[in-house]
Each structure stands twice: as structure tokens, then as C-alpha cells.
Design a protein around this motif. Structure first.
Motif, PDB file in Angstrom:
ATOM      1  N   PHE A   8       7.951   8.367  -2.336  1.00  0.00           N
ATOM      2  CA  PHE A   8       7.629   8.655  -0.796  1.00  0.00           C
ATOM      3  C   PHE A   8       7.452   7.531  -0.154  1.00  0.00           C
ATOM      4  CE2 PHE A   8       6.133  13.118  -2.282  1.00  0.00           C
ATOM      5  CZ  PHE A   8       7.301  13.578  -2.387  1.00  0.00           C
ATOM      6  N   THR A  12      10.296   5.864   3.153  1.00  0.00           N
ATOM      7  CA  THR A  12      10.022   5.645   4.354  1.00  0.00           C
ATOM      8  C   THR A  12      10.284   4.219   4.898  1.00  0.00           C
ATOM      9  OG1 THR A  12       7.645   4.843   3.835  1.00  0.00           O
ATOM     10  CG2 THR A  12       8.109   7.070   4.488  1.00  0.00           C
ATOM     11  N   GLY A 135      13.620   4.994  -3.571  1.00  0.00           N
ATOM     12  CA  GLY A 135      13.540   5.642  -2.046  1.00  0.00           C
ATOM     13  C   GLY A 135      14.377   4.843  -0.893  1.00  0.00           C
ATOM     14  N   GLU A 150       9.934  12.876   7.761  1.00  0.00           N
ATOM     15  CA  GLU A 150       9.269  11.850   7.167  1.00  0.00           C
ATOM     16  C   GLU A 150       7.734  12.365   7.185  1.00  0.00           C
ATOM     17  OE1 GLU A 150       8.528   7.454   9.122  1.00  0.00           O
ATOM     18  OE2 GLU A 150      10.377   7.890   8.382  1.00  0.00           O
ATOM     19  N   PHE A 153       6.669  14.131   3.898  1.00  0.00           N
ATOM     20  CA  PHE A 153       6.573  13.000   2.753  1.00  0.00           C
ATOM     21  C   PHE A 153       5.187  12.506   2.792  1.00  0.00           C
ATOM     22  CE2 PHE A 153      11.325  12.232   3.590  1.00  0.00           C
ATOM     23  CZ  PHE A 153      11.633  13.244   2.593  1.00  0.00           C
ATOM     24  N   SER A 157       2.365  13.208  -0.265  1.00  0.00           N
ATOM     25  CA  SER A 157       1.627  11.948  -0.941  1.00  0.00           C
ATOM     26  C   SER A 157       0.328  12.339  -1.125  1.00  0.00           C
ATOM     27  CB  SER A 157       1.978  10.907  -0.282  1.00  0.00           C
ATOM     28  OG  SER A 157       3.198  10.279  -0.506  1.00  0.00           O
TER      29      SER A 157
END
Length: 273
Positions: A8, A12, A135, A150, A153, A157
Motif C-alpha cells: 500500500f 502511493t 506497488g 488512494e 489504501f 493499512s
């Protein structure tokens, strides 16, 4: 579960994030060096000072030698620091931890217990490096779609981290009653030393307040989830306790510090206007 968290984080990141290393090499180098020098030394000194058991000392050292945590990026944002710099520091410390974490673990605890440094290296490659790289690649090809989700995610997490902490607490429920308080004191001291040494060290090198608080947060906040995973796999459940407590505490201390720095900046801007 930790590999999922690192995935994750990677999803990003953009290729542009890696380019920042070339633009701020001195700042990145100083921040990462402070992290990998101050945090392990602080963990060792505090553990010896409080006469922690060998198992807890191993857990403290593991917290000290892992990379920076992604939570630091959020705290830097709340503290009105340099978020781009924070992301880059986290990224670099994560990539370097693949090799540095096993070596420092061997250096600091290898005389007390056998340290499977090579196996740890392979595990960190599997848990950290590969998920992050995967990722980043996925973000590159599916950027538009990933950008839309986003925020989810980050939430996933956090849920995963809470689940990891719950497992460690459950495994140590009998030990927490007798040694939990002392371990909490050790973690608070460890985190505080990291935050202070990061700020003072950055100040000593002549950085402005924004950079100093960014480096302070990135030095003091660790990827304690990785410390938990390594402790459970290669040592004992009790060795995972410091990492679990650190996961909780550094978010609390970081939020408090971010609130203080954020209000301080607002007051300064108000007085200037």
C-alpha cells in the motif's frame, strides 16, 4: 500482513518521488544517517539502563534498526512540515533497511543470541522491497484508477497494523501484567530520544525549522510493524512486544507534537499578518 502494508505504501509512490533523492542528497543522507545511528544506540542504552531482559532488548534493538514508518508522512503533514521530503526519507530508509537492518541486528544483539542475518535479509526483501517495487510498478501503469482509491489504501493499512498489534498483545497477555509498564517507559524514552536527536541533529547542520521538524519526525517514528514481524519469525513473541507498543505510542506522541507545531506555525503567521 506487513507485506500488504508495504504494498500500500509502494502503490502511493511515483517515479518522481525517487527523483527527489537527486535534488536533496545532503538532506536525505543526514536524515537517514541520524535514524540508523541514533535509534539503535538509544535502544541499546535505554535497555541496559532499565535492565530489560534479553528478549525485550532484542525487541528494542529491532525497533531501532528498522526503517522509517509511513505514519511519519501523515504526522509531517499534520505538523506542516515538508511532506515530499518525508516521503523520500521513508522511501530511502526502507530500501536501505533491506541490507542495514540485518547487519545492525547482528552487530547489536549477535553477541547475546544467534542472529540469522542472511535469513533476515531474505525476509526483508520479501516483506519490504518486493511489495514496494510491485506497488510502484502498479501505480505507474494504473495511476488514474489508483488515485481514485488512494484513501482506502491508507485505511486498509491502519486496519492491518491494528490487527498485527492485537496478535502480539494476545501472545504476550501473561507477560504484559508483569513487565508491560517498564517496557512502555522504555518505548516512550526511545521515541523521545529519536524525535529530539532528529531535530537537534538537523538544527546542528543548519536546516530551517520546517526541515528540522520533518527530520525529527522521520527519525523518531519507526516501521515498528517490521520489527514485530522479524521478532515473531526469528526470536520470541516477547521480543515483539516493544514493537507493538511502539506502534501505538509513536502515533500518539507524533500527533501531540504535530498539534503543537501546527498551532505554533499558525500563531507565527497570525502575528506576522
Amino acid at each position: 500482513m506487513l507485506a500488504t502494508i508495504m504494498f500500500f505504501m509502494g502503490i502511493t509512490l511515483h517515479l518522481d518521488d525517487f527523483a527527489r533523492v537527486l535534488k536533496q542528497p545532503k538532506t536525505i543522507f543526514i536524515a537517514v544517517t541520524l535514524k540508523f545511528i541514533c535509534m539503535p544506540l538509544a535502544a541499546l542504552f535505554i535497555s541496559k539502563m532499565l535492565h530489560l531482559s534479553t528478549e525485550l532488548l532484542i525487541g528494542m534493538i529491532l525497533v531501532g534498526v528498522v526503517s522509517g514508518g509511513t505514519a511519519a508522512n501523515v504526522i509531517v503533514y499534520l505538523a506542516k512540515g515538508d511532506v515530499a521530503l518525508s516521503i523520500t526519507i521513508t522511501m530511502m530508509s526502507t530500501l536501505l533497511s533491506v541490507f542495514i537492518t540485518p547487519l545492525l541486528t547482528l552487530l547489536y544483539v549477535g553477541q547475546s543470541v544467534p542472529v540469522p542475518a542472511v535469513d533476515m535479509l531474505v525476509s526483508i526483501l520479501q516483506i519490504v522491497a518486493i511489495p514496494v517495487i510491485f506497488g510502484v510498478i502498479l501505480n505507474y501503469f494504473l495511476h488514474t484508477m489508483i488515485k481514485r482509491y488512494e484513501s482506502y489504501f491508507a485505511m486498509l493499512s491502519m486496519i492491518t497494523i491494528v490487527f498485527v498489534i492485537s496478535i502480539v498483545v494476545a501472545l504476550n497477555q501473561n507477560a504484559i501484567a508483569s513487565i508491560g509498564f517498564l517496557t512502555i517507559i522504555a518505548i516512550i524514552l526511545h521515541n523521545s530520544v529519536g524525535l529530539l536527536s532528529g531535530y537537534v541533529g538537523a538544527k546542528w547542520f543548519g536546516f530551517n525549522h520546517t526541515i528540522c521538524k520533518t527530520i525529527a519526525i522521520d527519525v523518531g517514528m519507526q516501521n515498528s510493524g517490521l520489527a514485530v514481524a522479524l521478532a515473531l519469525k526469528y526470536f520470541t513473541p516477547l521480543s515483539a512486544l516493544p514493537g507493538a507498543i511502539f506502534s501505538i505510542w509513536h502515533n500518539i506522541s507524533g500527533a501531540i507534537l504535530a498539534g503543537f507545531w501546527s498551532r505554533h506555525k499558525e500563531r507565527c503567521e497570525t502575528s506576522k499578518s
